[in-house]
Design a protein around this motif. Structure first.
Motif, PDB file in Angstrom:
ATOM      1  N   ILE A   1       0.853  -1.189   0.000  1.00  0.00           N
ATOM      2  CA  ILE A   1       0.000   0.000   0.000  1.00  0.00           C
ATOM      3  C   ILE A   1       0.886   1.235   0.000  1.00  0.00           C
ATOM      4  CG2 ILE A   1      -1.726   1.334   1.275  1.00  0.00           C
ATOM      5  CD1 ILE A   1      -2.784  -1.306   2.412  1.00  0.00           C
ATOM      6  N   LEU A   2       0.622   2.129  -0.955  1.00  0.00           N
ATOM      7  CA  LEU A   2       1.282   3.427  -0.987  1.00  0.00           C
ATOM      8  C   LEU A   2       0.237   4.477  -0.642  1.00  0.00           C
ATOM      9  CD1 LEU A   2       2.421   1.661  -3.676  1.00  0.00           C
ATOM     10  CD2 LEU A   2       3.981   3.610  -3.714  1.00  0.00           C
TER      11      LEU A   2
ATOM     12  N   PRO B   1       2.987  -4.304   3.407  1.00  0.00           N
ATOM     13  CA  PRO B   1       3.835  -3.190   3.849  1.00  0.00           C
ATOM     14  C   PRO B   1       3.190  -1.861   3.454  1.00  0.00           C
ATOM     15  CG  PRO B   1       5.107  -4.835   2.638  1.00  0.00           C
ATOM     16  CD  PRO B   1       3.660  -5.178   2.456  1.00  0.00           C
ATOM     17  N   LEU B   2       3.413  -0.833   4.262  1.00  0.00           N
ATOM     18  CA  LEU B   2       2.824   0.481   4.016  1.00  0.00           C
ATOM     19  C   LEU B   2       3.927   1.504   3.778  1.00  0.00           C
ATOM     20  CD1 LEU B   2       0.447   2.520   3.997  1.00  0.00           C
ATOM     21  CD2 LEU B   2       0.727   2.705   6.478  1.00  0.00           C
ATOM     22  N   ILE B   3       3.910   2.096   2.584  1.00  0.00           N
ATOM     23  CA  ILE B   3       4.732   3.264   2.276  1.00  0.00           C
ATOM     24  C   ILE B   3       3.829   4.474   2.445  1.00  0.00           C
ATOM     25  CG2 ILE B   3       6.091   4.485   0.541  1.00  0.00           C
ATOM     26  CD1 ILE B   3       6.583   1.784  -0.827  1.00  0.00           C
ATOM     27  N   ARG B   4       4.243   5.398   3.274  1.00  0.00           N
ATOM     28  CA  ARG B   4       3.367   6.531   3.568  1.00  0.00           C
ATOM     29  C   ARG B   4       4.093   7.840   3.282  1.00  0.00           C
ATOM     30  NH1 ARG B   4      -0.173   7.208   9.134  1.00  0.00           N
ATOM     31  NH2 ARG B   4      -1.360   9.029   8.461  1.00  0.00           N
TER      32      ARG B   4
ATOM     33  N   GLY C   1      -1.932   7.175  13.245  1.00  0.00           N
ATOM     34  CA  GLY C   1      -2.769   6.105  12.720  1.00  0.00           C
ATOM     35  C   GLY C   1      -1.955   4.835  12.604  1.00  0.00           C
ATOM     36  N   ARG C   2      -2.005   4.188  11.452  1.00  0.00           N
ATOM     37  CA  ARG C   2      -1.200   2.985  11.249  1.00  0.00           C
ATOM     38  C   ARG C   2       0.239   3.385  10.950  1.00  0.00           C
ATOM     39  NH1 ARG C   2      -0.588  -1.274   6.510  1.00  0.00           N
ATOM     40  NH2 ARG C   2       0.670  -2.766   7.671  1.00  0.00           N
ATOM     41  N   LEU C   3       1.175   2.829  11.687  1.00  0.00           N
ATOM     42  CA  LEU C   3       2.582   3.158  11.497  1.00  0.00           C
ATOM     43  C   LEU C   3       3.069   2.605  10.160  1.00  0.00           C
ATOM     44  CD1 LEU C   3       4.018   2.462  15.069  1.00  0.00           C
ATOM     45  CD2 LEU C   3       3.457   4.668  14.024  1.00  0.00           C
ATOM     46  N   PRO C   4       3.816   3.403   9.399  1.00  0.00           N
ATOM     47  CA  PRO C   4       4.287   2.945   8.095  1.00  0.00           C
ATOM     48  C   PRO C   4       5.536   2.071   8.211  1.00  0.00           C
ATOM     49  CG  PRO C   4       5.032   5.178   8.479  1.00  0.00           C
ATOM     50  CD  PRO C   4       4.166   4.804   9.668  1.00  0.00           C
ATOM     51  N   ASP C   5       5.729   1.229   7.220  1.00  0.00           N
ATOM     52  CA  ASP C   5       6.989   0.499   7.111  1.00  0.00           C
ATOM     53  C   ASP C   5       8.062   1.394   6.510  1.00  0.00           C
ATOM     54  OD1 ASP C   5       6.200  -2.484   7.759  1.00  0.00           O
ATOM     55  OD2 ASP C   5       4.608  -1.648   6.506  1.00  0.00           O
ATOM     56  N   LEU C   6       7.618   2.338   5.667  1.00  0.00           N
ATOM     57  CA  LEU C   6       8.547   3.298   5.078  1.00  0.00           C
ATOM     58  C   LEU C   6       7.894   4.678   5.090  1.00  0.00           C
ATOM     59  CD1 LEU C   6      11.239   3.876   3.603  1.00  0.00           C
ATOM     60  CD2 LEU C   6      10.035   3.433   1.448  1.00  0.00           C
ATOM     61  N   PRO C   7       8.221   5.526   6.068  1.00  0.00           N
ATOM     62  CA  PRO C   7       7.693   6.886   6.055  1.00  0.00           C
ATOM     63  C   PRO C   7       8.500   7.761   5.094  1.00  0.00           C
ATOM     64  CG  PRO C   7       9.032   6.556   8.012  1.00  0.00           C
ATOM     65  CD  PRO C   7       9.022   5.241   7.274  1.00  0.00           C
ATOM     66  N   VAL C   8       7.779   8.592   4.330  1.00  0.00           N
ATOM     67  CA  VAL C   8       8.425   9.482   3.367  1.00  0.00           C
ATOM     68  C   VAL C   8       7.893  10.884   3.611  1.00  0.00           C
ATOM     69  CG1 VAL C   8       8.911   9.958   0.941  1.00  0.00           C
ATOM     70  CG2 VAL C   8       8.475   7.592   1.693  1.00  0.00           C
ATOM     71  N   VAL C   9       8.767  11.783   4.054  1.00  0.00           N
ATOM     72  CA  VAL C   9       8.364  13.172   4.257  1.00  0.00           C
ATOM     73  C   VAL C   9       8.746  13.934   2.992  1.00  0.00           C
ATOM     74  CG1 VAL C   9       8.593  15.227   5.685  1.00  0.00           C
ATOM     75  CG2 VAL C   9       8.691  12.957   6.729  1.00  0.00           C
ATOM     76  N   ALA C  10       7.739  14.192   2.149  1.00  0.00           N
ATOM     77  CA  ALA C  10       8.026  14.790   0.846  1.00  0.00           C
ATOM     78  C   ALA C  10       6.752  15.344   0.240  1.00  0.00           C
ATOM     79  CB  ALA C  10       8.643  13.748  -0.104  1.00  0.00           C
ATOM     80  N   ASP C  11       6.925  16.205  -0.728  1.00  0.00           N
ATOM     81  CA  ASP C  11       5.824  16.671  -1.550  1.00  0.00           C
ATOM     82  C   ASP C  11       5.258  15.485  -2.329  1.00  0.00           C
ATOM     83  OD1 ASP C  11       4.362  18.845  -3.176  1.00  0.00           O
ATOM     84  OD2 ASP C  11       5.500  17.762  -4.709  1.00  0.00           O
ATOM     85  N   ALA C  12       3.936  15.400  -2.414  1.00  0.00           N
ATOM     86  CA  ALA C  12       3.291  14.247  -3.066  1.00  0.00           C
ATOM     87  C   ALA C  12       3.689  14.130  -4.529  1.00  0.00           C
ATOM     88  CB  ALA C  12       1.777  14.361  -2.931  1.00  0.00           C
ATOM     89  N   SER C  13       3.719  15.253  -5.235  1.00  0.00           N
ATOM     90  CA  SER C  13       4.063  15.216  -6.658  1.00  0.00           C
ATOM     91  C   SER C  13       5.515  14.823  -6.859  1.00  0.00           C
ATOM     92  CB  SER C  13       3.785  16.580  -7.288  1.00  0.00           C
ATOM     93  OG  SER C  13       4.017  16.537  -8.677  1.00  0.00           O
ATOM     94  N   ASP C  14       6.398  15.344  -6.033  1.00  0.00           N
ATOM     95  CA  ASP C  14       7.815  14.996  -6.121  1.00  0.00           C
ATOM     96  C   ASP C  14       8.015  13.505  -5.910  1.00  0.00           C
ATOM     97  OD1 ASP C  14      10.883  15.812  -5.687  1.00  0.00           O
ATOM     98  OD2 ASP C  14      10.305  14.500  -4.013  1.00  0.00           O
ATOM     99  N   PHE C  15       7.387  12.969  -4.861  1.00  0.00           N
ATOM    100  CA  PHE C  15       7.570  11.554  -4.549  1.00  0.00           C
ATOM    101  C   PHE C  15       6.998  10.664  -5.636  1.00  0.00           C
ATOM    102  CE2 PHE C  15       5.598   7.728  -2.648  1.00  0.00           C
ATOM    103  CZ  PHE C  15       6.757   7.027  -2.343  1.00  0.00           C
ATOM    104  N   ALA C  16       5.739  10.899  -6.003  1.00  0.00           N
ATOM    105  CA  ALA C  16       5.089  10.028  -6.984  1.00  0.00           C
ATOM    106  C   ALA C  16       5.780  10.111  -8.341  1.00  0.00           C
ATOM    107  CB  ALA C  16       3.613  10.391  -7.112  1.00  0.00           C
ATOM    108  N   GLY C  17       6.147  11.317  -8.763  1.00  0.00           N
ATOM    109  CA  GLY C  17       6.771  11.476 -10.076  1.00  0.00           C
ATOM    110  C   GLY C  17       8.143  10.841 -10.153  1.00  0.00           C
ATOM    111  N   ARG C  18       8.957  11.047  -9.121  1.00  0.00           N
ATOM    112  CA  ARG C  18      10.310  10.481  -9.152  1.00  0.00           C
ATOM    113  C   ARG C  18      10.293   8.975  -8.934  1.00  0.00           C
ATOM    114  NH1 ARG C  18      13.189  13.489  -4.738  1.00  0.00           N
ATOM    115  NH2 ARG C  18      15.029  12.289  -5.387  1.00  0.00           N
TER     116      ARG C  18
END
Length: 543
Positions: free
Chosen positions: A268-269, A293-296, A307-324
């Protein structure tokens, strides 16, 4: 001499503010003196709560903060509800108010509009509330607000200025200018590599996209297509994938189908969603047991681990993360994700009640009435149904107050703000119940005065129908929910709105077409008890 009030207004204009919502008062007249000739349009609601809701709607469609001026004391207590809704939905709103002068501020002496500590009050519904005590302080506080709007989780911000400081000499601040703001955070390469590895090893990935990702629609579509992953959109995320996209899942995550989609996934992303209880029906405890696994990804580091703790937390702009991330992945092209999405959509359609189908059909009529139509919903029965299964055409074309803070009276003023933020030929619809409308009925006057062409879809069940239904299901005798219903035709005429009444879906379509041809606001009233898809009565027309 340039006083602080003038410098504030000129600086707002220099930073792209073109509209301000507010009701003048004796404590804010210096700000209004400065507005004259500034190029900023001022909109006068009939209540400060309406100002806040208008700023909310404006912010959602423009992607820029909605700005309000408010008086000391009652102006702030009135706007607090609107700020609470914007806080819950992460909407950028700047509220600039006055406060009594030093010595009178919080003195307990009973000065006009005095509160013991209005900054403390506003801090509960804002990212921060700050009292400016010197002229030199204001640029730094405004820069701080703009930085949050530009690069962090956008929420309401309150800045209050003592009345006597507005007339202080601000010449030493220099000319008004555009203030520099930081960019949004970017995902580190190491985190992207880890995320890409998880994606490549997954067979049944699922993307959950929320309101924090509405400006990342193109990047999320590219990511979904490369992953062949269905995109489960929360209420505020509707339209991130258009409803006709084969990977679109415009499904309420808290329902059985949304839960099944998450249970079936092996990755799940979650992008730009707080995984909040009003979207997920308080089922986060159940979701703790999800094997995937949860990428958040969230712009807010603290929210990324709620809420649900992520397996991989990503602190980033949504467009930056999804696009890259998308750029790192090969195109799968298996079609399995498309099949999964279709299966879940079919399951949802099979679960809908006849009443939900009719309600959703109403909202679909509005969506299909014109390209770019914006639908703004209150906490009302057809909107609750739409939250379950409505597919918006694009981001920020469907939003409501039925989740998050869950206030009533939102739709009409927020639709006015949306219409002002998106002028042009595309209609803006306010979908509101007869009970909710009476929270902000007076804003019908603002819609006319501001020159908007809002079309109100008035769902009339003669009371607080949703609450009554909950009472009856809980075996509680309905008390306080059967309220007096006014003659909305007379009210519409009194406010200068056109009016029609539709008894079925065919007449609704005709009434909407008539309304869009007019150059003024219009009410189309739907009587819940008579609305029936099988009827084919003629439209009564608009007058």
């Amino acid at each position: 001499m340039t006083n602080l009030a003038t410098w504030i207004v000129q600086t707002l204009a220099a930073n792209g503010v073109d509209t301000v919502f507010g009701i003048p008062g004796v404590h804010t007249i210096e700000l209004y003196r400065a507005l004259d000739g500034s190029g900023i349009t001022h909109i006068t609601p009939r209540h400060e709560q309406g100002a806040g809701f208008m700023a909310d709607g404006y912010a959602r469609v423009t992607g820029r903060p909605g700005v309000c001026f408010a008086i000391t004391g009652p102006g702030l207590t009135n706007i607090a509800t609107a700020m609470g809704q914007a806080y819950g939905d992460s909407i950028a709103m700047l509220v600039i108010s006055t406060v009594n002068s030093a010595g009178a501020m919080g003195s307990g002496a009973g000065h006009l509009h005095e509160l013991p500590d209005q900054q403390q009050l506003m801090s509960q519904v804002s990212a921060f509330s700050h009292t400016v005590l010197t002229v030199e302080e204001f640029p730094m506080v405004l820069s701080r607000a703009l930085a949050i709007f530009a690069s962090a989780r956008p929420r309401p911000i309150h800045i209050e200025i003592p009345v006597d400081l507005l007339t202080a000499d601000a010449t030493r601040l220099g000319p008004a200018r555009k203030l520099a703001v930081p960019s949004r955070p970017s995902a580190p390469e190491t985190v992207l590599s880890t995320a890409a590895g998880l994606c490549e090893r997954s067979a049944r990935p699922l993307i959950i996209a929320g309101g924090g990702a509405v400006r990342a629609a193109e990047a999320i579509r590219e990511l979904a297509e490369r992953l062949d992953a269905p995109v489960l959109m929360t209420v505020n995320g509707r339209g991130i994938l258009a409803g006709d996209h084969p990977l679109a899942l415009p499904v309420w995550p808290g329902g059985q189908v949304g839960g099944a989609a998450m249970q079936e996934a092996d990755l799940i992303l979650a992008i730009g969603t707080e995984l909040g209880p009003t979207d997920f029906e308080d089922r986060l405890v159940e979701h703790q047991s999800l094997s995937a696994p949860l990428i958040r990804c969230d712009v807010d580091a603290e929210q990324s681990v709620r809420g649900r703790l992520p397996d991989l937390p990503v602190v980033a702009d949504a467009s930056d993360f999804a696009g890259r991330l998308a750029a790192r992945l090969p195109i799968r092209g298996t079609g399995q994700g498309t099949c999964r999405a279709a299966r879940f959509r079919d399951a949802l359609n099979a679960d809908l009640t006849p009443r939900q189908r009719t309600s959703i059909r109403v909202i679909e009529y509005l969506r299909d009435s014109a390209s770019g139509a914006v639908i703004v919903g209150d906490s009302t029965q057809p909107i609750y149904a739409a939250c379950t299964a409505f597919a918006a055409s694009a981001p920020a074309q469907f939003f409501c107050s039925a989740t998050g803070y869950g206030t009533l009276g939102y739709a009409l003023p927020a639709a006015i703000g949306a219409a002002l933020g998106k002028p042009g030929s595309s209609p803006v619809f306010a979908v509101v119940g007869d009970g909710g409308l009476q929270f902000s009925l007076s804003e019908m006057g603002t819609a006319v005065e501001a020159g908007t062409n809002v079309i109100m879809i008035l769902w009339n069940n003669r009371g607080y129908g949703e609450i009554k239904a909950h009472m009856e299901r809980a075996s509680v005798t309905p008390i306080g929910v059967d309220i007096h219903t006014p003659d909305f035709r007379l009210l519409a005429n009194g406010y200068g709105w056109a009016y029609a009444k539709a008894d079925n879906l065919r007449s609704l379509g005709a009434a909407i077409s008539d309304a869009m041809a007019l150059n003024r606001p219009a009410v189309v009233e739907l009587d819940e008890t008579s609305l029936n898809e099988a009827e084919e009565a003629d439209s009564p027309g608009l007058g």
